[in-house]
Motif scaffolding. Structure first.
Motif, PDB file in Angstrom:
ATOM      1  N   THR A 188       0.918  -1.137  -0.229  1.00  0.00           N
ATOM      2  CA  THR A 188      -0.045  -0.084   0.131  1.00  0.00           C
ATOM      3  C   THR A 188       0.880   1.166   0.020  1.00  0.00           C
ATOM      4  N   VAL A 189       0.774   1.882  -0.900  1.00  0.00           N
ATOM      5  CA  VAL A 189       1.423   3.156  -1.084  1.00  0.00           C
ATOM      6  C   VAL A 189       0.417   4.404  -1.043  1.00  0.00           C
ATOM      7  N   CYS A 190       0.835   5.455  -0.143  1.00  0.00           N
ATOM      8  CA  CYS A 190      -0.510   6.500  -0.111  1.00  0.00           C
ATOM      9  C   CYS A 190       0.091   7.638  -0.894  1.00  0.00           C
ATOM     10  N   ASN A 191      -0.914   7.954  -1.846  1.00  0.00           N
ATOM     11  CA  ASN A 191      -0.738   9.363  -2.539  1.00  0.00           C
ATOM     12  C   ASN A 191      -0.567  10.529  -1.483  1.00  0.00           C
ATOM     13  N   GLN A 192      -0.189  11.588  -2.042  1.00  0.00           N
ATOM     14  CA  GLN A 192       0.039  12.913  -1.006  1.00  0.00           C
ATOM     15  C   GLN A 192      -0.647  13.860  -1.883  1.00  0.00           C
ATOM     16  N   ARG A 193      -1.027  15.070  -0.775  1.00  0.00           N
ATOM     17  CA  ARG A 193      -1.591  16.277  -1.270  1.00  0.00           C
ATOM     18  C   ARG A 193      -0.830  17.469  -0.771  1.00  0.00           C
ATOM     19  N   PHE A 194      -0.319  18.347  -1.648  1.00  0.00           N
ATOM     20  CA  PHE A 194       0.398  19.316  -1.301  1.00  0.00           C
ATOM     21  C   PHE A 194      -0.533  20.713  -1.446  1.00  0.00           C
ATOM     22  N   LEU A 195      -0.630  21.470  -0.273  1.00  0.00           N
ATOM     23  CA  LEU A 195      -1.178  22.812  -0.486  1.00  0.00           C
ATOM     24  C   LEU A 195      -0.181  23.863  -0.271  1.00  0.00           C
ATOM     25  N   LEU A 196      -0.119  25.118  -1.116  1.00  0.00           N
ATOM     26  CA  LEU A 196       0.990  25.916  -1.159  1.00  0.00           C
ATOM     27  C   LEU A 196       0.273  27.294  -1.377  1.00  0.00           C
ATOM     28  N   ALA A 197       0.718  28.083  -0.383  1.00  0.00           N
ATOM     29  CA  ALA A 197       0.195  29.449  -0.632  1.00  0.00           C
ATOM     30  C   ALA A 197       1.044  30.779  -0.502  1.00  0.00           C
ATOM     31  N   ARG A 198       1.022  31.786  -0.719  1.00  0.00           N
ATOM     32  CA  ARG A 198       1.525  32.911  -0.257  1.00  0.00           C
ATOM     33  C   ARG A 198       1.435  33.345   0.819  1.00  0.00           C
TER      34      ARG A 198
END
Length: 367
Positions: free
Chosen positions: A319-329
């Protein structure tokens, strides 16, 4: 010296195909869902006029970084990646020859392009290029868990059977012998037959899931148009393959496999319900076919893509979990935190539903 461009025109995006494809081949961690054929076709079927935001970085004449994004409102502005929910992985592209410098340049270009928008990169595989962009982002950033994916090593079927407990391996071998005795033949569909083959695949998919909770989008005209358009181009480039399975000359099952330099994954399949009636294990049939093809291709991973369906676990995948990246100023930190809170709320709700359905079949269309 890097230069950047923000492409907002669909025609211009189409013209980028040769440079995009060259960068895609130089981006080792890219998946088939980052190919120009897939992304541009998706935009033609699902994009909304005025929302395209493709960020490009060049070193001299060479394209060395790219991010295919679009603007949405949730309710505030957010940049999301092209491909949407029908794509199992998303990522940016970075030239392996200058990945670190290109990632830094792309991060700066993304910050300029986003302005008042938060950047939301979902379904990113571990080790993907987007990790480098996240690492050098100058403002607020968060990394969250996303969908689980199941993966097997790219080895022949005999080795996959060797991973199983002896009793389960014996049952699997019996299923394979049954397949051989029935006399199902398989063939890889040539390029010029792809449109008709995709039509057959989608019809078999519809029949297979009829009355059993098919994903509605898989029956839509726009999905059919996207798949036909993208797959034909991807077959030409070696990024896709359609395999048909025939019994007495009739196509009784079909499988679409998407491929990149590192992995191959079965994206969509369809099977005539008569196979179920004859107790043919379609999943085993498809796995044997996929294992045979990938084990000689030089790729490392046979991906079962997103989804945690019980039948996939029969083969003891990782099992390999995808990632979610949140980027902001910096001044958008509150918006970023709102997205984090919403993700946590959805995760809690999904876990509750899973517990409530634990005794059910967990049904759903992901084949």
């Amino acid at each position: 010296m890097f230069t950047t461009e923000l492409c907002r025109d669909a025609g211009r995006f189409a013209e980028l195909a040769p440079a995009w494809d060259a960068l895609y081949r130089r981006s080792r961690t890219a998946t088939p869902f980052q190919s120009h054929s897939w992304l541009h076709s998706w935009w033609l079927s699902y994009g909304r006029p005025g929302r395209l935001r493709v960020v490009l970085v060049r070193r001299g004449e060479d394209l060395v970084a790219a991010a295919a994004l679009m603007l949405v409102h949730r309710p505030f502005p957010v940049f999301v990646q092209l491909g949407g929910s029908i794509s199992d992985f998303s990522d940016v592209l970075l030239d392996d020859g200058c990945a670190e410098a290109a990632a830094a340049a792309l991060a700066k270009a993304l910050a300029r392009a986003a302005r008042t928008a938060v950047i939301d990169l979902r379904e990113v595989r571990p080790g993907a290029a987007a990790e480098r962009v996240h690492a050098c982002w100058a403002g607020p950033r968060r990394r969250l868990a996303d969908s689980p994916c199941l993966e097997l090593p790219a080895v022949p079927m005999d080795e996959l059977l060797g991973r199983l407990p002896s009793a389960r391996a014996q049952r699997a071998r019996a299923k394979l012998r049954k397949l051989d005795s029935i006399g199902i033949d398989e063939r890889v569909v040539p390029e010029d037959e792809i449109p008709a083959a995709v039509e057959r695949l989608l019809e078999l998919h519809r029949l297979q899931w009829q009355g059993r909770g098919v994903t509605p989008e898989h029956l839509s005209a726009r999905f059919s148009e996207h798949l036909t358009r993208s797959v034909r181009s991807m077959v030409v480039c070696g990024d896709a393959m359609v395999t048909e399975f025939r019994l007495a000359g009739k196509v009784v099952a079909a499988d679409l496999t998407l491929m990149s330099s590192q992995l191959a994954g079965g994206y969509l399949y369809g099977a005539d319900p008569m196979l179920r009636a004859r107790k043919v294990d379609v999943a085993t049939m498809l796995l044997r076919s996929g294992a045979q093809q990938i084990s000689t291709s030089g790729r490392a991973t046979l991906s079962m893509l997103r989804g945690n369906e019980p039948y996939k676990h029969h083969w003891r995948p990782e099992t390999v979990c995808n990632q979610r990246f949140l980027l902001a100023r910096p001044y958008l930190a509150p918006s970023l935190q709102l997205l984090v809170a919403r993700a946590a709320g959805r995760g809690w709700a999904a876990a509750l539903v899973k517990r409530l359905r634990r005794k059910g079949d967990g049904g759903g269309d992901k084949g």
